[in-house]
Design an enzyme around this catalytic site. Structure first.
Site, short mmCIF file in Angstrom:
data_model
loop_
_atom_site.label_atom_id
_atom_site.label_comp_id
_atom_site.label_asym_id
_atom_site.label_seq_id
_atom_site.Cartn_x
_atom_site.Cartn_y
_atom_site.Cartn_z
N SER A 52 -19.30 -2.44 3.14
CA SER A 52 -18.57 -1.43 2.30
C SER A 52 -17.80 -2.11 0.97
O SER A 52 -17.61 -1.22 0.08
CB SER A 52 -17.45 -0.69 3.25
OG SER A 52 -16.55 -1.40 3.85
N LYS B 282 -17.24 9.99 7.79
CA LYS B 282 -17.59 9.76 6.47
C LYS B 282 -18.72 10.71 6.05
O LYS B 282 -18.60 11.86 5.48
CB LYS B 282 -18.06 8.21 6.21
CG LYS B 282 -17.04 7.35 6.29
CD LYS B 282 -17.32 5.76 6.35
CE LYS B 282 -16.20 4.66 6.27
NZ LYS B 282 -15.55 4.76 7.59
N ARG C 84 0.67 -1.08 -0.07
CA ARG C 84 0.04 0.07 -0.03
C ARG C 84 0.82 1.17 -0.08
O ARG C 84 1.87 1.31 0.87
CB ARG C 84 -0.84 0.07 1.21
CG ARG C 84 -1.81 -1.26 1.05
CD ARG C 84 -2.72 -1.19 2.65
NE ARG C 84 -3.16 -2.19 2.75
CZ ARG C 84 -4.66 -2.54 2.81
NH1 ARG C 84 -5.38 -1.44 2.91
NH2 ARG C 84 -5.42 -3.58 2.97
#
Length: 409
Positions: free
Chosen positions: A189, A248, A21
Site C-alpha cells: 500500500s 476499502k 498524528r
C-alpha cells in the site's frame, strides 16, 4: 514514577520529529463523494475534497449498498447480538461468506471484524493447526501480518521485499519436513508495487509450503470480477489462503479470509480473534454482500477501468511537473517529500488554503527519509478536482522549495 510526565515526553517526541498524528473532523455527504465538509477547530466549516481515502471506487455511497443496509436494519435492527457462536450468525453473514467464497473461487470464507483482525487471528492460529510451522514473511508485509506472525510463538523468517532468491535460500536452509507457509501481499500500500504471486507460488510448490496472500488493496479493483490481482493473473487456485477487506474498495467494514472449507473450519474453531469477537452487524454484512455482487458484474468492470484511468492521468500530470512520485503500475500514487515536517506542512497547507485533504505518511508507516503524501484517485474525482489538485501541488512544491525531477525536453 511521574506517569503523566512520561506521557508528555512520549507525545512531545512525536511533535519534535514532525510525526504527531492529528485527526480532522470530516463529514461525508451522501452522493457527493469525494466532496466532504471539514469542521475546523474553531467550529467553522469548509468544503474539502478527499484525496487519500481507501473507499477506492466510491462504493460507500452506492445506492445498491445503501439500499441493502437500510433493508437489513429495518428487518433485523442494529447489532448482531453477540459472537458468531452465541447469537451473531445470521442469514446476512452466511450470504456474505458465500459471496466471498465465490469471488475467490474457494470452498469457504470466514468474516472477521476487520482485515487486521483476520490477518492477526489467522496467522497467530496456524501454528496450532500445523505444529512446528515456519512462516516466511515479506519484510514489507502489513503490520497486521507482522503482529499475527510475532504472536504465534512459532518460527519465522523474514525475506527481503520481493526477493525470490533470498526466500529460496531461507527455505533451503530449513528442515524439508517442517510445515511451511509463505506470507505476502498482492499490492503493497505505501509504494503501490505488486508482489510476484506466480513466482512465489512456484517456490511454495517446490518446497511444499502453504501460501497466504493479503489482497486488501486489490479486492474489488483488479480481475474480471474484482477478485484481486490473483484473479487478474489466473492464480487464485494456487493460493491457499486469501485475506481481504470489506472496508476499502467494497466501501463498508470488516475483513475476511477465503480458503478451503477445512481451513476455514479449523480457523473458525481455534482462533480466539474470531471466537471471542462480536460479529459485524447484519446491515454491514448485507451492504458488503451487495457491494461484492455489484462489483462482480458489468458495473464493476466499468468502475475498475475508470479507476485505473484516473490513476494514470494523475501520475502523468505529476510527472509532467517533475514531482517525485513512485509509479509501480498500481492505483496508488505516492508523492515522496522525504522529510516529516515538510510532509506535515504540505498536508496542512493543502487543507487550509486549497480545501484538499491528504494525510501525511511518516515513520514508522514508511522508512525515515521516504515520508510522503499518498494519493488515491477514484472514478468520482472529476477533471475539475484533478486540475485543482495539480495547481495546488505545483504552487506548494515551489513555496516549500522542494526538489523536482529533471523533465524531458
Amino acid at each position: 514514577m511521574d506517569y503523566t510526565a512520561k506521557l508528555d515526553e512520549a507525545i512531545q517526541r512525536l511533535h519534535d520529529e514532525g510525526r504527531y498524528r492529528t485527526f480532522i473532523d470530516i463529514e461525508r455527504k451522501r452522493g457527493q463523494f469525494p466532496h466532504a465538509t471539514w469542521t475546523r477547530p474553531d467550529g467553522t466549516e469548509q468544503p474539502v475534497t478527499v484525496w487519500c481515502g481507501n473507499d477506492y471506487l466510491g462504493m460507500g455511497q452506492h445506492p445498491a449498498v445503501l439500499d441493502a443496509m437500510k433493508e437489513a436494519v429495518d428487518a433485523t435492527g442494529a447489532g448482531s447480538g453477540g459472537t458468531r457462536n452465541i447469537s451473531g450468525t445470521t442469514v446476512y453473514h452466511k450470504r456474505l461468506e458465500a459471496e466471498l467464497a465465490d469471488l475467490h473461487g474457494k470452498e469457504g470464507a470466514l468474516v472477521f471484524s476487520s482485515a487486521y483482525i483476520a490477518n492477526d487471528a489467522t496467522l497467530s492460529t496456524l501454528p496450532t493447526l500445523f505444529p512446528g510451522l515456519i512462516i516466511y514473511s515479506d519484510e514489507l508485509n502489513h503490520a497486521s501480518m507482522i503482529e499475527g506472525i510475532r504472536r504465534n510463538g512459532g518460527a519465522k523468517r523474514i525475506f527481503r521485499h520481493n526477493d525470490l532468491d533470498h526466500l529460496r535460500e531461507l527455505l533451503a536452509a530449513d528442515d524439508p519436513e517442517a510445515p511451511k507457509l509463505i506470507a505476502f501481499e498482492s499490492v503493497y500500500s505505501m509504494d503501490g508495487d505488486f508482489g510476484p504471486i506466480k513466482e512465489l507460488c512456484d517456490i511454495a510448490e517446490e518446497f511444499n509450503a502453504l501460501t497466504y496472500l493479503d489482497e486488501v488493496h486489490a479486492v474489488g479493483m483488479y480481475g474480471p470480477r474484482g477478485g484481486g490481482v490473483a484473479e487478474r493473473d489466473g492464480l487464485m487456485g494456487r493460493v491457499d489462503i486469501i485475506n481481504g477487506t470489506l472496508g476499502k474498495a467494497f466501501g463498508v467494514f470488516g475483513g475476511y479470509i477465503a480458503a478451503s472449507a477445512k481451513m476455514c473450519d479449523a480457523v473458525r474453531s481455534y482462533a480466539p480473534g474470531f471466537i471471542f469477537t462480536t460479529s459485524i452487524p447484519p446491515a454491514v454484512a448485507a451492504g458488503a454482500a451487495a457491494s461484492i455482487a455489484f462489483l462482480k458484474g458489468e458495473g464493476g468492470v466499468k468502475l475498475r477501468e475508470a479507476h485505473q484511468t484516473q490513476a494514470k492521468i494523475l501520475k502523468t500530470r505529476l510527472k509532467g511537473l517533475g514531482l517525485p512520485i513512485t509509479d509501480n503500475g498500481s492505483h496508488i500514487v505516492p508523492l515522496i517529500v522525504g522529510d516529516p515536517k515538510h510532509t506535515k506542512l504540505m498536508s496542512d497547507m493543502m487543507l487550509e488554503h486549497y480545501g484538499i485533504y491528504v494525510q501525511p505518511v511518516n515513520f514508522p508507516t514508511v522508512p525515515r527519509g521516504t515520508e510522503r503524501l499518498r494519493f488515491t484517485p477514484s472514478p468520482v474525482h472529476g477533471p475539475n478536482e484533478m486540475d485543482h489538485l495539480i495547481k495546488a501541488l505545483d504552487a506548494l512544491w515551489s513555496h516549500c522549495a522542494l526538489n523536482r525531477a529533471e523533465m524531458a525536453g
